[in-house]
Design a protein around this motif. Structure first.
Motif, short mmCIF file in Angstrom:
data_model
loop_
_atom_site.label_atom_id
_atom_site.label_comp_id
_atom_site.label_asym_id
_atom_site.label_seq_id
_atom_site.Cartn_x
_atom_site.Cartn_y
_atom_site.Cartn_z
N VAL A 1 7.40 -47.28 85.64
CA VAL A 1 8.49 -46.75 86.38
C VAL A 1 8.04 -46.94 87.93
O VAL A 1 6.88 -46.88 88.36
N PRO A 2 8.90 -46.99 88.88
CA PRO A 2 8.48 -47.34 90.31
C PRO A 2 7.94 -45.67 90.61
O PRO A 2 8.50 -44.54 90.04
N ASP A 3 7.27 -45.95 91.84
CA ASP A 3 6.57 -44.27 92.35
C ASP A 3 8.06 -43.56 92.59
O ASP A 3 8.72 -44.07 93.19
N GLY A 4 7.80 -42.34 92.34
CA GLY A 4 8.70 -41.36 92.68
C GLY A 4 9.94 -41.17 91.62
O GLY A 4 10.82 -40.32 91.71
N THR A 5 9.81 -41.92 90.51
CA THR A 5 10.69 -41.89 89.56
C THR A 5 9.97 -41.15 88.18
O THR A 5 8.94 -41.31 87.75
N VAL A 6 10.88 -40.15 87.40
CA VAL A 6 10.34 -39.30 86.74
C VAL A 6 10.36 -40.11 85.32
O VAL A 6 11.20 -40.92 84.91
N GLY A 7 9.15 -40.20 84.58
CA GLY A 7 9.20 -40.87 83.31
C GLY A 7 8.35 -40.05 82.36
O GLY A 7 7.74 -38.72 82.77
N GLN A 8 7.79 -40.71 81.32
CA GLN A 8 6.98 -40.25 80.40
C GLN A 8 5.34 -40.72 80.75
O GLN A 8 4.99 -41.61 81.19
N LEU A 9 4.61 -39.60 80.76
CA LEU A 9 2.89 -40.03 80.89
C LEU A 9 2.25 -40.24 80.02
O LEU A 9 2.51 -39.95 78.53
N ARG A 10 1.48 -41.30 79.96
CA ARG A 10 0.83 -41.90 78.93
C ARG A 10 -0.64 -42.32 79.61
O ARG A 10 -0.65 -42.39 80.57
N VAL A 11 -1.66 -42.04 78.56
CA VAL A 11 -3.07 -42.26 79.06
C VAL A 11 -4.00 -42.74 78.04
O VAL A 11 -3.48 -42.73 76.89
N GLN A 12 -4.92 -43.28 78.72
CA GLN A 12 -6.02 -43.89 78.02
C GLN A 12 -7.33 -43.56 78.45
O GLN A 12 -7.25 -43.41 79.69
N GLY A 13 -8.44 -43.64 77.82
CA GLY A 13 -9.69 -43.20 78.14
C GLY A 13 -10.78 -43.29 77.03
O GLY A 13 -10.56 -43.68 75.94
N PRO A 14 -11.85 -42.37 77.29
CA PRO A 14 -13.04 -42.53 76.07
C PRO A 14 -12.67 -41.70 74.94
O PRO A 14 -13.20 -41.64 73.84
N THR A 15 -11.48 -40.86 75.08
CA THR A 15 -11.01 -39.88 74.14
C THR A 15 -9.63 -40.19 73.87
O THR A 15 -9.13 -40.83 74.72
N GLY A 16 -9.02 -39.76 72.61
CA GLY A 16 -7.65 -40.25 72.41
C GLY A 16 -7.31 -39.37 70.98
O GLY A 16 -8.24 -38.73 70.55
N CYS A 17 -6.11 -39.43 70.77
CA CYS A 17 -5.50 -38.83 69.90
C CYS A 17 -5.78 -39.51 68.29
O CYS A 17 -5.60 -40.53 68.21
N ARG A 18 -6.36 -38.53 67.45
CA ARG A 18 -6.53 -39.12 65.88
C ARG A 18 -6.13 -37.66 65.25
O ARG A 18 -6.85 -36.91 65.31
#
Length: 540
Positions: free
Chosen positions: A383-400
């Motif tokens: 979404v454009p900056d300033g718009t509320v939305g859902q946060l999502r993340v990637q990195g060296p750790t993650g959900c299992r």
């Protein structure tokens, strides 16, 4: 990678590969070898490199060096393997308040190739039973003072056949963990674990009341040591860490054990760590780095004159959203800028943060080096900056998640969806809006609970508050605030109207709490989070 696990339960119950998040190892420090044991990296390596005589674990009346912690961890590992029959891959429940023996037990489990299942000290038999069943726990090391509930669980779960107690009165029968340790030598030869062998099950803290087991590898433990600490916290070997989160909470495990040991620093472990005990501990041990929740910072700010100009130099807030009013209060009281951050049990530790020099009021920060973050809509489109939305993340750790259908809700299209509503500004700073399940829809307006809480917290009469939506025939929901007052204020109709008017003047008037209940305290988890689901169930 060849696994060291003889008991393959964890590997057998990983989520299907197509439900894993995309993992990123973009930092050079994240290039881990195929075989990795985090106990070697964090503890044994310090001793091998000549730092064995440096202080490591501090507690009232106790001081262990790195070599002394290693000696105890080695002896406990011998007990686990030779007396209790542990084979690599077995799950070991750990139950104790934050104390040196709990730290030694955690490292012993790592050394033996087991999987640590640390539990909050406040959990009772019913909650422990769920953990034992989900994790199919076979072994336990427990502080004798917390044994009653675990013994109840063991009586109905014969698979939990191996239990040793520690920190009890001198055991005449020689069955205590300490007595068994005395019969075994050190050093212990660590299990040759794979970097992707599971080494801990972190259970979600229970804000929804339904626990999930998150699975983390040896490389995950080391990954979090190479991302947020060196790039945001920047600790040194001369630092002395102190804090309130339990080691069973991944925020506490990182902040009070892994991160200090990764740089050869010292960690203070307090069995009771309310604001009063934290203040005394900071003074007694000369602590330089503090980890605690916003609620605790608000209370500690009353000791600002004594803390200002003292040993504290780094103060980290996490566990719940940091109100801008709390950040300002702490800075005014101590002249120290709080380091904010958001993490998750699923991600193991902090992935968005900002250091003191770049902190902005109301903003959590930017994605920590090693991680990427986006704000997206329901279709997964940025979404454009300033718009509320859902946060999502990637990195060296993650959900299992361990054998849990909710994996498919947390991980979508290779991204970890944290359940937080955020917006990003033009400079790349992420601003917390609410948990996605903490949005209140009243007469068609979307209202974030934390925004109303932050407004209320700015009033001098308010010590603490929690805001939820409650059913209303006319508006669908209305905003209801549960307010804890500071001493000297009376929760009457006049103050209620005063607070309502104050909120109307602070944020958009439609967000004001149409109902206010004055209470003595708020329900919180052991990690300090407001249990809003309990407030929602209390309509009085």
């Amino acid at each position: 990678m060849p696994s060291a696990h003889v008991d393959t339960f964890a590997r057998d119950h990983l989520p299907p590969p197509d439900q894993w998040p995309t993992l990123r190892f973009e930092l050079p420090a994240l290039n881990f070898p195929p075989q990795l044991n985090c106990a070697w990296e964090l503890l044994d390596r310090q001793v091998e490199q000549g730092r064995g005589d440096r202080p490591c674990i501090l507690a009232p009346g106790l001081r262990w060096t790195y070599r002394e912690l290693q000696d105890r961890a080695d002896r406990i590992a011998y007990v686990l393997v030779h007396d209790m029959g542990l084979v690599p891959g077995n799950r070991v429940l750990l139950r104790a308040p934050n104390n040196p023996m709990l730290a030694a037990c955690w490292f012993a489990v790592m050394k033996a190739g087991g999987i640590a299942v640390a539990t909050m000290p406040l959990l009772r038999a019913k909650e422990l039973q769920a953990i034992v069943e989900i994790g199919q726990v076979t072994h336990a090391l427990c502080d004798a003072r917390l044994a009653d509930d675990l013994l109840q669980v063991q009586a109905s779960h014969p698979a939990l056949s191996q239990l040793k107690l520690f920190n009890g009165s001198e055991a005449a029968d020689g069955k205590s963990l300490e007595a068994a340790m005395a019969r075994h030598p050190a050093p212990f030869v660590n299990a040759n674990t794979a970097a992707d062998d599971t080494c801990l099950l972190g259970f979600t803290s229970g804000t929804t009341g339904v626990p999930k087991a998150t699975m983390h590898f040896h490389r995950d433990v080391m990954a979090i040591c190479h991302c947020w600490p060196p790039h945001v916290l920047r600790p040194t070997a001369d630092d002395i860490f102190i804090g309130s989160p339990p080691l069973a909470f991944t925020f506490g495990l990182g902040g009070l054990l892994l991160f200090p040991m990764a740089v050869g620093a010292q960690a203070v472990l307090l069995e009771k760590a309310g604001p009063e005990q934290l203040f005394d501990g900071i003074q007694q041990f000369g602590a330089t780095v503090l980890f605690t929740a916003p609620t605790s910072y608000r209370k500690l700010a009353l000791q600002g004159p004594a803390l200002r100009g003292g040993t504290l130099r780094k103060c980290v807030s996490a566990g719940e959203a940091l109100p801008a009013a709390t950040r300002a209060l702490w800075r005014e009281a101590t002249d120290i800028e709080l380091i904010d951050g958001i993490g998750a049990t699923e991600m193991l530790h902090i992935f968005i943060s900002a250091d003191e020099a770049t902190a902005r009021p109301g903003a959590t920060g930017k994605a920590v080096p090693g991680y990427r973050a986006e704000v997206v809509d329901e279709q997964g489109q940025p979404v454009p900056d300033g718009t509320v939305g859902q946060l999502r993340v990637q990195g060296p750790t993650g959900c299992r998640y361990l054998d849990d259908a909710r994996q498919a809700r947390y991980v979508r299209d290779g991204w970890n969806y944290t359940g937080d509503a955020y917006w990003r500004d033009a400079d790349g700073y992420f601003h917390y809006h609410a948990r996605t399940d903490d949005m209140i829809i009243s007469a068609g307006y979307n209202i974030a609970s934390p925004e109303v809480e932050d407004a209320l917290m700015q009033h001098p009469a308010v010590a603490d508050c929690g805001v939820v939506g409650v059913p209303d025939e006319e508006r669908g929901q209305i905003v209801k605030a549960y307010v804890v007052l500071r001493p000297g204020h009376v929760g009457d109709e006049a103050l209620m109207r005063t607070l309502q008017d104050f909120v109307k003047q602070t944020v958009a008037p439609y967000k004001y709490p149409r109902a206010i209940r004055f209470v003595n305290e708020l329900p919180r988890t052991a990690t300090g989070k407001v249990q809003r689901f309990l407030l929602r169930s209390t309509h009085g």
